[in-house]
Design a protein around this motif. Structure first.
Motif, short mmCIF file in Angstrom:
data_model
loop_
_atom_site.label_atom_id
_atom_site.label_comp_id
_atom_site.label_asym_id
_atom_site.label_seq_id
_atom_site.Cartn_x
_atom_site.Cartn_y
_atom_site.Cartn_z
N TRP A 109 0.82 -1.22 0.00
CA TRP A 109 0.00 0.00 0.00
C TRP A 109 0.85 1.26 0.00
CZ3 TRP A 109 -4.86 -0.71 -1.34
CH2 TRP A 109 -5.48 -1.93 -1.02
N HIS A 110 1.95 1.26 0.81
CA HIS A 110 2.70 2.51 0.99
C HIS A 110 3.87 2.68 0.04
CE1 HIS A 110 0.18 3.47 4.29
NE2 HIS A 110 0.49 2.36 4.92
N GLN A 111 4.49 1.57 -0.36
CA GLN A 111 5.64 1.75 -1.27
C GLN A 111 5.19 1.60 -2.72
OE1 GLN A 111 8.87 -1.03 -1.27
NE2 GLN A 111 10.23 0.44 -2.27
N LEU A 112 4.52 0.48 -3.01
CA LEU A 112 4.10 0.27 -4.41
C LEU A 112 2.86 1.09 -4.75
CD1 LEU A 112 4.52 -3.62 -4.82
CD2 LEU A 112 6.12 -1.80 -5.45
N ARG A 113 2.13 1.53 -3.72
CA ARG A 113 0.83 2.20 -3.90
C ARG A 113 -0.06 1.36 -4.83
NH1 ARG A 113 1.72 6.57 -1.03
NH2 ARG A 113 3.58 7.78 -1.30
N SER A 114 -0.16 0.09 -4.45
CA SER A 114 -0.91 -0.87 -5.25
C SER A 114 -1.87 -1.61 -4.32
CB SER A 114 0.08 -1.81 -5.93
OG SER A 114 -0.57 -2.74 -6.74
N ASN A 115 -2.33 -2.77 -4.72
CA ASN A 115 -3.17 -3.59 -3.84
C ASN A 115 -2.80 -5.06 -4.05
OD1 ASN A 115 -4.99 -4.84 -5.93
ND2 ASN A 115 -5.28 -2.65 -6.37
N PRO A 116 -3.18 -5.94 -3.11
CA PRO A 116 -2.72 -7.33 -3.16
C PRO A 116 -3.09 -8.07 -4.46
CG PRO A 116 -3.60 -6.83 -0.99
CD PRO A 116 -3.89 -5.64 -1.83
N GLU A 117 -4.29 -7.80 -5.00
CA GLU A 117 -4.70 -8.52 -6.24
C GLU A 117 -3.78 -8.15 -7.40
OE1 GLU A 117 -6.98 -6.79 -4.31
OE2 GLU A 117 -7.40 -8.70 -3.31
N GLU A 118 -3.54 -6.81 -7.50
CA GLU A 118 -2.68 -6.34 -8.60
C GLU A 118 -1.26 -6.93 -8.45
OE1 GLU A 118 -2.42 -2.07 -10.82
OE2 GLU A 118 -2.04 -2.08 -8.68
N VAL A 119 -0.74 -6.98 -7.23
CA VAL A 119 0.60 -7.51 -7.00
C VAL A 119 0.67 -8.97 -7.41
CG1 VAL A 119 2.16 -8.21 -5.11
CG2 VAL A 119 1.36 -5.85 -5.26
N LEU A 120 -0.39 -9.73 -7.06
CA LEU A 120 -0.39 -11.15 -7.43
C LEU A 120 -0.37 -11.30 -8.96
CD1 LEU A 120 -2.11 -13.95 -5.55
CD2 LEU A 120 -2.28 -13.96 -8.02
N ASP A 121 -1.16 -10.47 -9.64
CA ASP A 121 -1.18 -10.53 -11.12
C ASP A 121 0.19 -10.17 -11.70
OD1 ASP A 121 -3.79 -11.24 -11.03
OD2 ASP A 121 -4.59 -9.24 -11.53
N MET A 122 0.82 -9.14 -11.10
CA MET A 122 2.15 -8.72 -11.61
C MET A 122 3.17 -9.84 -11.42
SD MET A 122 2.41 -4.83 -10.18
CE MET A 122 4.06 -4.47 -10.76
N ALA A 123 3.09 -10.52 -10.27
CA ALA A 123 4.04 -11.62 -10.00
C ALA A 123 3.86 -12.73 -11.03
CB ALA A 123 3.83 -12.15 -8.58
N VAL A 124 2.60 -13.10 -11.27
CA VAL A 124 2.33 -14.21 -12.21
C VAL A 124 2.81 -13.83 -13.61
CG1 VAL A 124 0.46 -15.50 -13.34
CG2 VAL A 124 0.49 -15.23 -10.84
N SER A 125 2.46 -12.61 -14.07
CA SER A 125 2.89 -12.22 -15.43
C SER A 125 4.41 -12.20 -15.52
CB SER A 125 2.43 -10.81 -15.82
OG SER A 125 1.11 -10.64 -15.52
N ALA A 126 5.08 -11.72 -14.46
CA ALA A 126 6.54 -11.62 -14.51
C ALA A 126 7.16 -13.02 -14.58
CB ALA A 126 7.06 -10.88 -13.28
N ILE A 127 6.64 -13.93 -13.78
CA ILE A 127 7.21 -15.30 -13.79
C ILE A 127 6.97 -15.93 -15.17
CG2 ILE A 127 6.99 -17.61 -12.78
CD1 ILE A 127 6.23 -16.02 -10.12
N GLU A 128 5.77 -15.71 -15.72
CA GLU A 128 5.50 -16.28 -17.05
C GLU A 128 6.45 -15.70 -18.09
OE1 GLU A 128 0.80 -17.42 -16.34
OE2 GLU A 128 1.30 -15.57 -17.43
N ARG A 129 6.71 -14.41 -17.98
CA ARG A 129 7.63 -13.78 -18.95
C ARG A 129 9.05 -14.37 -18.79
NH1 ARG A 129 6.87 -9.02 -21.79
NH2 ARG A 129 8.77 -8.28 -22.83
N ALA A 130 9.50 -14.48 -17.52
CA ALA A 130 10.84 -15.03 -17.26
C ALA A 130 10.91 -16.48 -17.76
CB ALA A 130 11.14 -14.97 -15.77
#
Ligand code: KIV
Ligand code: ZN
Length: 518
Positions: A109-130
């Protein structure tokens, strides 16, 4: 990797290099990576390729040149980072991409200024890309120890489904304590549905002094990869000290029942190299590699050890590569004697290097009656620094006149890398200042001296003085070291070392931006 083997993941060149006041050239990083290879760590995190052109270059050169271990680059869960990581490691014999993203509420919330759902999606897309680039992908939910447990299990499960082969549990802020951290690892193993498809790793910081203990507790709980740095370097108070974790695994095999692939006899050498290159001294009472680690001072202890070593010693110093004899060389010692001693200290030299070392040894032995192991180590560190391909300027000579009725005056002669020789002179508030002013007149790189330290390598009036300095230019800090029986000469060498490092790093930072992965 067999279930009873713990993979050792060294991040000295990434998290360690993030320590305030450390800046390494590519050449120095490659030297450390080669030594880590001799130590037989399993994975080397060579850097964070997207963070700067200099980091990119270092990761790329290490990937090309160090072929046995896995070579890894860190990346945020951002397409550009992952592409740069792959571009840097794609020539490695065993490449790995390590992606990370914050998972605790406070950081989301304070550093990324995001939310848990968005973070989970970013993690999954990044791993798939890697995963599109390489099979070996590690995922780290940053600040895992302060992350809501159910969310942690969920993001790890999604990461493994997306293809992560290692899931790393970082105690990013060094907040955890061993019993709690052990429970966390048990929780991950028991609650993440597909955990059997990934290696569980840990990455502990030392803010409360628990990094090594937390790592050992995690191994007991089932973790099979440990991340850390040589000499405990790393952000703030550092990471788990790898030599401590490795020796805990070896010494308490009875309890832990696991092993590593490490050649422990290379620990001492690795620690010395890292300390020399980073300019971070090892405290005397540091476990495993501190000067006092195997010294018995009190009469009762000495008496016990003389009767039976195991009364007060749980490890033999030789198992971590402490030089076994205290043989002292001198003026009459020959090349064979020097080679044998250096061999025992872990230096493998080719003929040219031995010739240079022998000449430096003879010069030293003329000035100093006895040449000890510590002197030889200082001499070899000097040799490594002057051998550097990165050196833009080489110190040819330095001459000073000073006294309580004289204005300190220095003359220095430097050779530039194109072979041109330049001589200049200056006065100063003292002899060291005069030398530095004279060097400044030739090199012309404005900087501020922020630290100056002199240590004696051994006891005695003829001891080698080792000078460590730090200089600052803009936001960069650059360390320099030099040693000599004359501390003015040692100071000049240290300054040249810092200036050459500054110039090499500046050159690599302004090199072309990292190329894209395709
Ligand atoms: O401390 C940390 O969380 C890290 C991650 C990038 C693994 O260094
Ligand atoms: Zn870290």
């Amino acid at each position: 990797m067999p279930q009873d083997t713990v993979a050792i993941f060294d991040t000295t060149l990434r998290d360690g290099e993030q320590s305030a006041g450390i800046g390494l050239t590519t050449e120095e990083k490659v030297d450390i990576a080669r030594q880590l290879d001799r130590l037989r760590v399993d994975i080397i995190e060579a850097g964070f390729a997207a963070s700067s052109p200099g980091d990119f270059e270092a990761v790329q050169v290490i990937a090309r040149e160090v072929r046995r271990p896995v070579i890894c680059s860190l990346a945020r869960c951002v397409a550009g980072d992952i592409d740069a990581a792959w571009a840097a490691i794609k020539e490695a014999a065993h490449p790995r991409i390590h992606v990370f993203i914050s998972s605790s509420d406070v950081q989301i919330w304070h550093q990324l200024r995001s939310n848990p759902e968005e973070v989970l999606d970013m993690a999954v897309s990044a791993i798939e890309r890697a995963k599109g680039y390489c099979d070996d992908v590690e995922f780290s939910p940053m600040d895992a120890t302060r992350t809501d447990r159910e969310y942690l299990y969920k993001i790890l499960e999604a990461a493994i489904d997306a293809g992560a082969t290692t899931v790393n549990i970082p105690d990013t802020v060094g907040y955890s304590i061993p019993t709690e951290f052990s429970k966390l690892i048990h929780g991950v193993i028991d609650n993440v549905r597909n955990i059997d498809k990934a290696v569980v790793s840990v990455h502990c910081h030392n803010d409360l002094g628990n990094a090594a203990s937390n790592s050992v507790a995690a191994i007991e709980a089932g973790a099979r990869q440990v991340e850390g740095c040589i000499n405990g370097l790393g952000e703030r108070a550092g990471n788990a000290s790898l030599e401590e974790v490795i020796m805990a695994i070896q010494t308490r095999k009875d309890l832990l029942g696991v092993t590593t692939n490490v050649d422990t006899t290379q620990i001492y050498r690795t620690s010395r190299l890292v300390s020399d290159v980073t300019g971070f001294p090892v405290q005397p009472n540091k476990a495993i590699v501190g000067a006092n680690a195997f010294r018995h001072a009190s009469g009762i202890h000495q008496d016990g050890v003389l009767k039976d070593r195991t009364t007060f010693e749980i490890m033999e110093p030789q198992t971590v590569g402490w030089p076994s004899s205290s043989l002292v060389l001198g003026k009459l010692s020959g090349r064979a004697g020097l080679r044998a001693r250096l061999d025992e200290l872990g230096y493998q030299l080719d003929k040219q290097q031995l010739d240079a070392a022998f000449q430096a040894f003879k010069e030293l032995a003329d000035r100093k009656r006895e040449v000890s192991d510590a002197d030889l180590e200082a001499l070899m560190a000097n040799q490594r620094r002057t051998r550097s391909q990165d050196a833009v300027f080489t110190l040819e000579f330095v001459q000073v006149s000073c006294g309580d009725h004289q204005i300190p005056t220095a003359t220095v002669r430097l050779t530039k890398h194109d072979g041109e020789t330049v001589t200049d002179a200056a006065t100063g508030t003292g002899p060291v200042d005069a030398v530095y002013q004279a060097i400044n007149r030739i090199v012309q790189v404005p900087n501020t001296l922020t630290e100056f330290r002199v240590d004696a390598v051994t006891e005695g009036i003829d001891a080698i003085g080792e000078v460590t300095i730090r200089i600052q230019k803009n936001s960069g800090t650059y360390v320099g070291r030099g040693s000599d029986t004359d501390i003015i000469v040692a100071s000049a060498k240290a300054y040249m070392n810092a200036l050459n490092r500054l110039l090499a790093i500046e050159r690599s930072q302004t090199a072309e931006a990292a190329p894209s992965a395709t």
